[in-house]
Write a protein that holds these residues in place. Structure first.
Motif, short mmCIF file in Angstrom:
data_model
loop_
_atom_site.label_atom_id
_atom_site.label_comp_id
_atom_site.label_asym_id
_atom_site.label_seq_id
_atom_site.Cartn_x
_atom_site.Cartn_y
_atom_site.Cartn_z
N LEU A 55 0.84 -1.21 0.00
CA LEU A 55 0.00 0.00 0.00
C LEU A 55 0.87 1.26 0.00
O LEU A 55 0.52 2.26 -0.64
CB LEU A 55 -0.94 0.01 1.19
CG LEU A 55 -2.15 -0.92 1.07
CD1 LEU A 55 -2.95 -0.91 2.37
CD2 LEU A 55 -3.03 -0.52 -0.10
N ALA A 56 1.99 1.21 0.70
CA ALA A 56 2.91 2.36 0.70
C ALA A 56 3.48 2.58 -0.70
O ALA A 56 3.60 3.72 -1.16
CB ALA A 56 4.04 2.15 1.71
N ILE A 57 3.83 1.50 -1.39
CA ILE A 57 4.33 1.63 -2.76
C ILE A 57 3.22 2.14 -3.67
O ILE A 57 3.46 2.99 -4.54
CB ILE A 57 4.93 0.31 -3.27
CG1 ILE A 57 6.14 -0.10 -2.43
CG2 ILE A 57 5.35 0.45 -4.74
CD1 ILE A 57 6.70 -1.48 -2.75
N ALA B 115 -1.44 -5.84 -2.39
CA ALA B 115 -1.76 -5.72 -0.96
C ALA B 115 -2.96 -6.61 -0.60
O ALA B 115 -2.97 -7.26 0.45
CB ALA B 115 -2.04 -4.26 -0.60
N GLU B 116 -3.97 -6.63 -1.47
CA GLU B 116 -5.13 -7.49 -1.23
C GLU B 116 -4.70 -8.95 -1.16
O GLU B 116 -5.19 -9.71 -0.32
CB GLU B 116 -6.17 -7.31 -2.34
CG GLU B 116 -6.87 -5.98 -2.34
CD GLU B 116 -7.79 -5.82 -3.54
OE1 GLU B 116 -8.24 -6.84 -4.12
OE2 GLU B 116 -8.05 -4.66 -3.92
N ALA C 49 0.83 4.12 -2.82
CA ALA C 49 0.70 5.55 -2.55
C ALA C 49 1.80 6.34 -3.26
O ALA C 49 1.54 7.42 -3.81
CB ALA C 49 0.76 5.81 -1.04
N TYR C 50 3.02 5.79 -3.28
CA TYR C 50 4.11 6.43 -4.03
C TYR C 50 3.72 6.53 -5.51
O TYR C 50 3.86 7.59 -6.13
CB TYR C 50 5.42 5.64 -3.88
CG TYR C 50 6.42 5.96 -4.96
CD1 TYR C 50 7.16 7.14 -4.92
CD2 TYR C 50 6.59 5.10 -6.03
CE1 TYR C 50 8.05 7.45 -5.94
CE2 TYR C 50 7.48 5.40 -7.05
CZ TYR C 50 8.20 6.58 -7.00
OH TYR C 50 9.08 6.89 -8.02
N CYS C 51 3.22 5.43 -6.07
CA CYS C 51 2.84 5.42 -7.48
C CYS C 51 1.73 6.44 -7.77
O CYS C 51 1.79 7.16 -8.77
CB CYS C 51 2.39 4.03 -7.90
SG CYS C 51 3.69 2.77 -7.87
N SER C 52 0.73 6.48 -6.88
CA SER C 52 -0.35 7.46 -7.05
C SER C 52 0.19 8.88 -7.01
O SER C 52 -0.23 9.74 -7.80
CB SER C 52 -1.41 7.30 -5.96
OG SER C 52 -2.11 6.10 -6.12
N PRO D 258 6.63 1.10 6.73
CA PRO D 258 7.31 0.71 5.49
C PRO D 258 7.95 1.91 4.81
O PRO D 258 7.64 3.07 5.13
CB PRO D 258 6.17 0.16 4.63
CG PRO D 258 4.97 0.91 5.09
CD PRO D 258 5.18 1.15 6.57
N ASP D 259 8.85 1.64 3.87
CA ASP D 259 9.41 2.72 3.05
C ASP D 259 8.28 3.35 2.26
O ASP D 259 7.40 2.66 1.75
CB ASP D 259 10.46 2.17 2.08
CG ASP D 259 11.72 1.69 2.79
OD1 ASP D 259 11.93 2.07 3.96
OD2 ASP D 259 12.48 0.92 2.17
N ASN D 260 8.31 4.66 2.17
CA ASN D 260 7.27 5.39 1.46
C ASN D 260 7.79 6.16 0.26
O ASN D 260 7.00 6.68 -0.52
CB ASN D 260 6.57 6.36 2.42
CG ASN D 260 5.59 5.65 3.32
OD1 ASN D 260 4.50 5.32 2.90
ND2 ASN D 260 5.99 5.39 4.56
#
Length: 168
Positions: A25-27, A47-48, A29-32, A76-78
């Motif tokens: 989910l953190a990755i 993530a699901e 968010a980075y992509c978004s 996690p890394d963000n």
């Protein structure tokens, strides 16, 4: 009967699977944040899948008369320097998951806990698929490098990805 050492190790893995969902989910968010909505979707679906894995262990523990216990998790890394770095991070994370599943299998085999050995076979097969998928995507990202058309096509492809829980 499953002993406490194996039960604890399964609980640890269940929590790590929940953490894996957090990582993805953190990755996402980075992509978004980079306006890469297809890549974000890829990681949301990932993530699901990780939550599904965690719940599979949760149910197994309960079915075996053991209590599932939840724990806190690290942040996690963000931030990433590129989408390639994000996928390389995800691939390294999957390699860690594989090591952990192998360790669980070793414990189950040493304990001659046949039900758990059989249960973990599904996870071992899953990890082969996960690592192969991330390795393939990383190779594609390296090949397309600065080709914005190919990158756009990959982003569109990932926008179509959905999670369908396995039936078996």
């Amino acid at each position: 009967m499953m002993n406490d050492t194996l039960s604890k190790a399964l609980n640890d893995q269940m929590n790590f699977e929940f953490y894996s969902a957090h990582v993805y989910l953190a990755i996402a968010a980075y992509c978004s944040g980079e306006s890469l909505d297809g890549f974000a979707n890829f990681f949301i679906v990932q993530a699901e899948e990780e939550r599904f894995h965690a719940m599979k262990i949760y149910k197994f523990l309960n079915d075996r008369g053991k209590r599932a216990t939840l724990a806190g998790m690290d942040t996690p890394d963000n931030d990433y320097s590129s989408i390639l770095e994000a996928f390389e991070h995800a691939y390294a994370h999957e390699q860690e998951v594989t090591k952990r599943i192998y360790s669980l299998s070793d414990i189950a085999m040493n304990d001659r806990e046949h039900a758990t050995i059989q249960f973990l076979k599904w996870f071992i097969d899953e990890q082969v698929e996960e690592e192969a998928m991330f390795d393939s995507i990383i190779n594609k990202l390296k090949r397309i490098d600065k080709d914005s058309n190919a990158f756009f096509m990959l982003d569109n492809e990932f926008a179509q990805r959905v999670f369908t829980p396995p039936t078996a």
